[in-house]
Design a protein around this motif. Structure first.
Motif, PDB file in Angstrom:
ATOM      1  N   GLY A  40      27.921  25.407  67.952  1.00 42.71           N
ATOM      2  CA  GLY A  40      27.644  25.667  69.354  1.00 42.71           C
ATOM      3  C   GLY A  40      26.242  25.303  69.792  1.00 42.71           C
ATOM      4  N   LEU A  41      25.375  24.911  68.856  1.00 41.35           N
ATOM      5  CA  LEU A  41      24.016  24.489  69.222  1.00 41.35           C
ATOM      6  C   LEU A  41      23.963  23.007  69.576  1.00 41.35           C
ATOM      7  N   GLY A  42      24.676  22.181  68.808  1.00 43.11           N
ATOM      8  CA  GLY A  42      24.744  20.757  69.094  1.00 43.11           C
ATOM      9  C   GLY A  42      23.457  20.014  68.754  1.00 43.11           C
ATOM     10  N   GLY A  43      23.589  18.693  68.553  1.00 45.58           N
ATOM     11  CA  GLY A  43      22.424  17.836  68.372  1.00 45.58           C
ATOM     12  C   GLY A  43      21.930  17.700  66.959  1.00 45.58           C
ATOM     13  N   LEU A  44      22.283  18.607  66.058  1.00 39.40           N
ATOM     14  CA  LEU A  44      21.779  18.543  64.683  1.00 39.40           C
ATOM     15  C   LEU A  44      22.914  18.167  63.742  1.00 39.40           C
ATOM     16  N   PRO A  45      22.654  17.287  62.769  1.00 37.44           N
ATOM     17  CA  PRO A  45      23.729  16.843  61.859  1.00 37.44           C
ATOM     18  C   PRO A  45      24.014  17.900  60.794  1.00 37.44           C
ATOM     19  N   PHE A  46      25.176  17.750  60.175  1.00 37.86           N
ATOM     20  CA  PHE A  46      25.556  18.600  59.050  1.00 37.86           C
ATOM     21  C   PHE A  46      25.585  17.748  57.793  1.00 37.86           C
ATOM     22  N   GLU A  47      25.252  18.378  56.677  1.00 40.32           N
ATOM     23  CA  GLU A  47      25.238  17.676  55.398  1.00 40.32           C
ATOM     24  C   GLU A  47      26.084  18.442  54.406  1.00 40.32           C
ATOM     25  N   SER A  48      26.619  17.728  53.436  1.00 44.31           N
ATOM     26  CA  SER A  48      27.443  18.342  52.400  1.00 44.31           C
ATOM     27  C   SER A  48      26.763  18.192  51.050  1.00 44.31           C
ATOM     28  N   ALA A  49      27.220  18.989  50.103  1.00 49.28           N
ATOM     29  CA  ALA A  49      26.715  18.925  48.733  1.00 49.28           C
ATOM     30  C   ALA A  49      27.895  19.055  47.788  1.00 49.28           C
ATOM     31  N   GLU A  50      27.775  18.435  46.634  1.00 49.00           N
ATOM     32  CA  GLU A  50      28.849  18.435  45.643  1.00 49.00           C
ATOM     33  C   GLU A  50      28.414  19.249  44.432  1.00 49.00           C
ATOM     34  N   VAL A  51      29.333  20.113  43.957  1.00 50.21           N
ATOM     35  CA  VAL A  51      29.056  20.967  42.796  1.00 50.21           C
ATOM     36  C   VAL A  51      30.184  20.776  41.797  1.00 50.21           C
ATOM     37  N   GLU A  52      29.831  20.556  40.547  1.00 47.19           N
ATOM     38  CA  GLU A  52      30.827  20.436  39.486  1.00 47.19           C
ATOM     39  C   GLU A  52      31.233  21.834  39.009  1.00 47.19           C
ATOM     40  N   LEU A  53      32.528  22.004  38.754  1.00 47.34           N
ATOM     41  CA  LEU A  53      33.060  23.297  38.331  1.00 47.34           C
ATOM     42  C   LEU A  53      33.813  23.131  37.021  1.00 47.34           C
ATOM     43  N   ALA A  54      33.570  24.061  36.123  1.00 47.41           N
ATOM     44  CA  ALA A  54      34.291  24.062  34.854  1.00 47.41           C
ATOM     45  C   ALA A  54      35.647  24.732  35.035  1.00 47.41           C
ATOM     46  N   GLU A  55      36.547  24.469  34.118  1.00 48.65           N
ATOM     47  CA  GLU A  55      37.869  25.076  34.160  1.00 48.65           C
ATOM     48  C   GLU A  55      37.761  26.602  34.149  1.00 48.65           C
ATOM     49  N   GLY A  56      38.464  27.255  35.084  1.00 51.00           N
ATOM     50  CA  GLY A  56      38.440  28.708  35.151  1.00 51.00           C
ATOM     51  C   GLY A  56      37.288  29.294  35.944  1.00 51.00           C
ATOM     52  N   SER A  57      36.474  28.466  36.561  1.00 49.89           N
ATOM     53  CA  SER A  57      35.363  28.985  37.370  1.00 49.89           C
ATOM     54  C   SER A  57      35.891  29.675  38.626  1.00 49.89           C
ATOM     55  N   LEU A  58      35.020  30.513  39.219  1.00 50.14           N
ATOM     56  CA  LEU A  58      35.353  31.208  40.453  1.00 50.14           C
ATOM     57  C   LEU A  58      34.480  30.693  41.580  1.00 50.14           C
ATOM     58  N   LEU A  59      35.056  30.693  42.762  1.00 48.44           N
ATOM     59  CA  LEU A  59      34.327  30.343  43.972  1.00 48.44           C
ATOM     60  C   LEU A  59      34.594  31.456  44.980  1.00 48.44           C
ATOM     61  N   ALA A  60      33.542  32.154  45.427  1.00 50.01           N
ATOM     62  CA  ALA A  60      33.675  33.287  46.346  1.00 50.01           C
ATOM     63  C   ALA A  60      33.035  32.939  47.681  1.00 50.01           C
ATOM     64  N   LEU A  61      33.817  32.991  48.750  1.00 48.22           N
ATOM     65  CA  LEU A  61      33.337  32.763  50.106  1.00 48.22           C
ATOM     66  C   LEU A  61      33.409  34.083  50.867  1.00 48.22           C
ATOM     67  N   TYR A  62      32.403  34.399  51.659  1.00 46.76           N
ATOM     68  CA  TYR A  62      32.327  35.705  52.331  1.00 46.76           C
ATOM     69  C   TYR A  62      31.574  35.546  53.646  1.00 46.76           C
ATOM     70  N   THR A  63      31.710  36.531  54.512  1.00 49.78           N
ATOM     71  CA  THR A  63      30.974  36.558  55.778  1.00 49.78           C
ATOM     72  C   THR A  63      29.809  37.525  55.667  1.00 49.78           C
ATOM     73  N   ASP A  64      28.889  37.456  56.635  1.00 44.98           N
ATOM     74  CA  ASP A  64      27.664  38.246  56.527  1.00 44.98           C
ATOM     75  C   ASP A  64      27.885  39.738  56.682  1.00 44.98           C
ATOM     76  N   GLY A  65      29.062  40.156  57.168  1.00 49.04           N
ATOM     77  CA  GLY A  65      29.338  41.589  57.235  1.00 49.04           C
ATOM     78  C   GLY A  65      29.359  42.254  55.875  1.00 49.04           C
ATOM     79  N   LEU A  66      29.475  41.451  54.810  1.00 50.34           N
ATOM     80  CA  LEU A  66      29.485  42.009  53.454  1.00 50.34           C
ATOM     81  C   LEU A  66      28.158  42.664  53.110  1.00 50.34           C
ATOM     82  N   PHE A  67      27.057  42.083  53.566  1.00 50.68           N
ATOM     83  CA  PHE A  67      25.753  42.607  53.153  1.00 50.68           C
ATOM     84  C   PHE A  67      24.917  43.138  54.323  1.00 50.68           C
ATOM     85  N   GLU A  68      25.339  42.924  55.557  1.00 50.97           N
ATOM     86  CA  GLU A  68      24.604  43.461  56.696  1.00 50.97           C
ATOM     87  C   GLU A  68      25.147  44.846  57.023  1.00 50.97           C
TER      88      GLU A  68
END
Length: 711
Positions: A505-533
């Protein structure tokens, strides 16, 4: 002066000479003296003279009636001897201070019971001053007392109304509001209070009409003063009812407050409002009862019961008026809470409808999710798991600013847009760029005057991640969102530093991505800021709780979600929480086959043979004809219209995927060939034979893919 003359108009000759010396002998003093004596004896203000030992030596008729103790029983005695139910010690301490200092004490207020009205507490305002003779010798102390019970009770009632009004505006929780009402009125107005409401009101529904006598209510508050027995009364949360033809049932039906004194026999059944499942409540004994219906929009939606036990007196008309006013103010809070509950339930239903109802099982990704609304209402947090081509999976989590229906609706629009963009197989940074444009469009709709103002309730954050089980990598981009947690199979937890893009919603600024290698059986946890605020808590505490839950990497994912979130109290959270935990699995070498194809039409037959060989090895020979036809069309199309190296890849997972890579950026277009056309039917055949097909761009070209269902 004889004791039998005390309290009457004094005779001048009875006073000591030092007092009478002030007469001028003209007779005028005799008249004034007589009038002064009558004033003292017949004054409507209670007056008394105490000697230096604080014993009564004179009282007037008003004080005799005020205290309910005869003059003869008072003279020569102390206050504690004649009125033990008053706080005599504190009153006498004031009199001693006046005797010693000579400074008057004005309007000293105290409370207690007297013999004139032993069953009711009164308030008195008393002023004290020292008595001295002409020589300056201290003779005693005089006090004047007024019964200010009405003033005191009016002040107490105003205080009750003020505190009740404060509670009404303090909370939108019906149970807490009812508890506050009881806390305000116990013990100042009653010894015990119960509050009962319709279930429909608790669910946020609107009720119109009159309650029949047998209407079932639910107890939302029950509070008694210290020592007030509540045995036999329905507990909070239980269904209750008032017996037929009881004052409670009539009060519910008519909506008119009621008060009375009841005997032990009369109190059986209808005061207790006992639980329907339980035995009849025992008698509460003789008590004073006040029943005040709770009315909203002209309809009775509940009942408040006030109880007093002896030795407290009965409720009077003023008590009933005050209780009705307090309950009326509480009814406003109940109505506000009902409307809030209705809106919250609507928003929560919309939120749950817009969130994924069921996460489809993915062979390469195990997923567990959890959503917790906040104490302040439903917000715009969401998550999603989207299957992509080539056995890849997109993991998405986002947070729309604000609470309520608007936030939930905005969340639904964003989630729909994410799914639409995901079908285009765009990279994560391009997905966020398109979402940013969408949010700018939503803001423009809210600001049609182009004033440049960004509504505070618009805006969102998002994290988009794409997991590739063939390469065992995850590519992530974020727009103002907290970074994910990555857990290695050994249990170590890290929060990788991703490029921090701006919120949507701000506009004008680009976004960038990053690549991460994961081993078999790894976990990836995504959360919102309500978890710690969390209000009053260091954010690191919640993140450490998440870290500890994820460290047990081999536990079930649902258990991890529960451990990370179950201790979060809604009352302390101003934002909702979304959590997505994924355990990733890669594809083995026996599930992927790759062939480099020369840019020569003669190589098409070799590609078909390679496909058939792979299918036979995987036990999928029945798909041979269809797969060969797809491979033939895709490879031929790449040889004819593309340039550079060409590569064929077959992936066996839940579906069979055929992918053809080339170095061209030109996307093929599906055509509908006419009857006499010699070409233009290749992609049409691909679309007809495959489960689905599409194009995905890479850094060095593009890839056309098609999927076949496994037999």
């Amino acid at each position: 002066m004889n004791s039998s003359d005390r309290g009457r108009a004094p005779d001048p000759s009875a006073y000591p000479a030092s007092w009478a010396d002030r007469a001028d002998g003209s007779g005028e003093w005799e008249i004034g003296h007589s009038l002064v004596g009558q004033f003292l004896a017949r004054s409507p203000i209670g007056m008394a003279v105490m000697d230096t030992d604080l014993r009564y030596v004179w009282i007037n008729e008003a004080l005799e009636q005020l205290g309910g103790v005869d003059r003869e029983e008072r003279l020569g005695k102390r206050l504690s001897d004649v009125l033990p139910k008053l706080d005599a010690a504190s009153i006498e301490s004031v009199m001693r201070e006046v005797l010693e200092s000579g400074r008057p004490a004005v309007d000293v207020e105290y409370h207690g019971r007297t013999s004139a009205d032993p069953d009711r507490e009164h308030a008195y305002s008393t002023s004290f001053f020292r008595l001295e003779d002409d020589s300056g010798t201290v003779r005693g102390v005089c006090y004047m007392v007024l019964d200010v019970t009405d003033r005191w009770r009016a002040r107490e009632r105003l205080s009750l109304l003020s505190r009740a009004g404060a509670w009404t505006a303090r909370t939108l929780d019906v149970f807490r509001l009812s508890e506050g009402l009881a806390e305000v009125c116990v013990p100042d107005l009653a010894d015990l209070i119960s509050v009962d409401l319709l279930d429909a009101v608790l669910q946020g529904e609107t009720f119109y009409g009159t309650l029949p006598g047998q209407q079932r209510l639910r107890r939302v508050a029950l509070l008694g003063a210290e020592g007030a027995a509540s045995d036999g009364l329905a507990a909070v949360g239980h269904l209750v009812r008032f017996a037929a033809d009881s004052p409670g049932a009539r009060c519910l039906a008519g909506g008119i407050p009621h008060r009375q004194i009841v005997t032990a026999r009369e109190s059986e059944g209808w005061i207790a409002a006992d639980a329907l499942q339980g035995p009849p409540a025992p008698s509460l004994g003789p008590c004073a009862v006040m029943l005040v219906p709770i009315r909203t929009h002209g309809s009775v939606v509940g009942m408040t019961t006030f109880l007093r036990w002896p030795p407290r007196g009965a409720f009077d008309e003023d008590d009933l008026l005050v209780a009705d006013e307090i309950v009326g103010r509480a009814a406003l809070g109940v109505e506000n809470a009902r409307q809030y509950t209705k809106e919250r339930n609507t928003a929560l239903a919309l939120q749950r409808f817009l969130l994924p109802r069921r996460i489809a099982a993915q062979p390469t990704v195990e997923v567990a999710t959890r959503y917790l609304p906040s104490g302040g209402g439903v917000g715009g947090d969401w998550f999603d798991v989207i299957p992509l081509s080539g056995a890849r999976v997109a993991l998405v989590i986002g947070d729309v600013v604000g609470h309520g229906i608007n936030a939930a609706a905005s969340m639904g629009r964003l989630r729909t847009a994410v799914r639409t963009l995901a079908d285009l197989d765009l990279p994560p940074e391009e997905i966020l760029a398109h979402l940013d444009d969408l949010m700018l469009g939503l803001i423009a709709e809210e600001c049609p005057d182009d004033a440049g103002r960004v509504p505070s309730e618009l805006g969102a954050t998002c994290l988009y991640a794409v997991y590739d089980p063939v390469a065992r990598t995850v590519v992530m981009a974020r727009a103002g969102h907290p970074p994910p947690a990555v857990v290695d199979p050994d249990g170590s937890v890290e929060f990788p530093e991703l490029p921090a893009g701006p919120p949507l919603g701000l506009g004008g600024l680009p976004f960038e991505s990053a690549e991460v290698e994961l081993a078999e059986g790894s976990l990836l946890a995504l959360y919102t800021d309500g978890l710690f605020e969390i209000r009053g808590q260091d954010p690191d505490i919640a993140l450490n709780r998440l870290r500890a839950a994820l460290a047990a990497v081999h536990r079930p994912l649902d258990d991890m979600c529960g451990e990370a979130l179950d201790t979060l109290e809604p009352e302390r959270r101003d934002d909702d929480v979304a959590l997505l935990i994924a355990r990733i699995h890669g594809l083995g070498a026996d599930q992927v086959a790759v062939l480099d194809v020369p840019s020569d039409p003669a190589a098409v037959s070799s590609a078909r043979a390679f496909a058939q060989l792979c299918l036979d090895g995987w036990g999928l020979g029945d798909l041979g004809f269809t797969a060969e036809l797809l491979v033939s069309e895709l490879v031929t199309n790449a040889i004819r219209h593309a340039s550079g190296p060409i590569r064929l890849r077959l992936i066996r997972e839940s579906v069979l995927t055929c992918e053809v890579f080339d170095a061209s950026n030109v996307s093929p277009r599906l055509r509908h060939a006419r009857t006499l056309d010699e070409g233009g039917r290749g992609l049409f055949l691909v679309a007809q034979l495959s489960r689905r097909w599409g194009t995905r761009y890479t850094t060095d070209g593009k890839m056309i893919w098609a999927e076949l269902d496994l037999p």
